[in-house]
Design an enzyme around this catalytic site. Structure first.
Site, PDB file in Angstrom:
ATOM      1  N   HIS A 150       0.842  -1.205   0.000  1.00 15.36           N
ATOM      2  CA  HIS A 150       0.000   0.000   0.000  1.00 15.36           C
ATOM      3  C   HIS A 150       0.876   1.254   0.000  1.00 15.36           C
ATOM      4  O   HIS A 150       0.558   2.245  -0.658  1.00 15.36           O
ATOM      5  CB  HIS A 150      -0.868   0.062   1.260  1.00 15.36           C
ATOM      6  N   SER A 174       1.148  -8.977   1.106  1.00 15.83           N
ATOM      7  CA  SER A 174      -0.298  -9.100   1.271  1.00 15.83           C
ATOM      8  C   SER A 174      -0.598  -9.092   2.762  1.00 15.83           C
ATOM      9  O   SER A 174       0.209  -9.593   3.554  1.00 15.83           O
ATOM     10  CB  SER A 174      -0.763 -10.427   0.665  1.00 15.83           C
TER      11      SER A 174
END
Ligand code: PAF
Length: 284
Positions: free
Chosen positions: A37, A185
């Site tokens: 992110h 992840s």
């Protein structure tokens, strides 16, 4: 940095910047932020005048209620990370702000959502497409950033952006990997150290297929078999699917031509499902 909960307020802020001819960049997330992110946010900061990150655990994209309930939520920690990166606004609405009582309009992107992830997560992409449409409509960004790791999500969002006429760019950011090669992840946190080490078989199997492609193999079934065989060598991993599809349409490919083509796979390690992909014929 300001944290905003109200749809009307983030809408007005974004509109004000657009009127000043500032480029509004947007990174949609469900929080539980990791290096993947943060890479999206860095790219957004570089390419935009204003960076807005949404943090919203979207209930409509979970087909398992237990998964939704146990999804990690820590706004304080996420906000601290985003402040450090120089994000301007976080949009963190409640569920009712996004889905007011009586909500009954959903976005279905036909033809792209039944295969691959869609096969084992029915309704997932309808939830993603719906929330992304609502967020795009609320923020009206000039550019929105998504990770290549979720290749099917990227194809769905590119299509809905085109079909619904959003005047904006979708920027796709390469997958960020752990030093082993394992794609970043939030699910990696659910793997034990031993499982995490074994999970790299997924990336390695895709790389093995890509090497065969680079040497001239164009038969999709043969490339898929390479992935299958490599995963089979790791007893802890169970292959869910390996798909060789057109990057945009997600239609299965038999003989790989000149189009960008995805080789995408999902495995299970214990009760954790992991996905990854590589692009063949990548055009830059
Ligand atoms: O990729 C995600 O985190 C989510 O699917 C998204 C795009 C934020 C929509 O909820």
């Amino acid at each position: 940095m300001e944290i905003i909960n109200r749809r009307q307020r983030i809408f007005s802020i974004s509109r004000k910047f657009r009127r000043e001819d500032k480029k509004v960049g947007f990174v949609p997330t469900m929080g539980a932020l990791h290096a993947g992110h943060l890479k999206l946010v860095e790219e957004c900061r570089q390419r935009s005048d204003v960076t807005i990150v949404s943090i919203f655990v979207n209930p409509t994209q979970f087909n398992d209620k237990a998964d939704l309930e146990k999804y990690p939520r820590d706004l304080t920690q996420d906000a601290a990370m985003l402040a450090e990166l120089g994000v301007d606004y976080i949009y963190a609405p409640d569920v009712e702000e996004v889905y007011p009582p009586g909500f009954s309009t959903y976005v279905d992107v036909e033809g792209l959502t039944g295969l691959m992830e869609g096969a084992s997560r029915p309704g997932h992409f309808r939830g993603v497409a719906t929330v992304v449409t609502i967020l795009f409509n609320t923020i009206r960004p000039d550019i929105a950033f998504f990770g290549q790791k979720d290749a099917q999500q990227v194809a769905v969002i590119e299509r809905l952006t085109r079909d619904l006429g959003f005047e904006m760019e979708i920027a796709v950011v390469p997958t960020v990997r752990e030093p082993s090669g394992l794609a970043m992840s939030s699910r990696n946190e659910r793997l034990s150290d031993e499982e995490r080490a074994k999970a790299v078989v997924l990336y390695n199997s895709l790389r093995e297929a890509k090497r065969a492609f680079d040497k001239g193999q164009r038969n999709a079934a043969d490339l898929a078999q390479i992935v299958d065989n490599a995963i089979e060598e790791e007893p802890a991993a169970v292959l869910d699917y390996v798909s060789i599809v057109d990057r945009e349409t997600l239609q299965p490919v038999e003989k790989i031509g000149d189009n960008e083509t995805l080789i995408a796979a999902a495995i299970r390690i214990g009760d954790v499902r992991l996905i990854d992909n590589l692009i063949l014929n990548q055009k830059q």
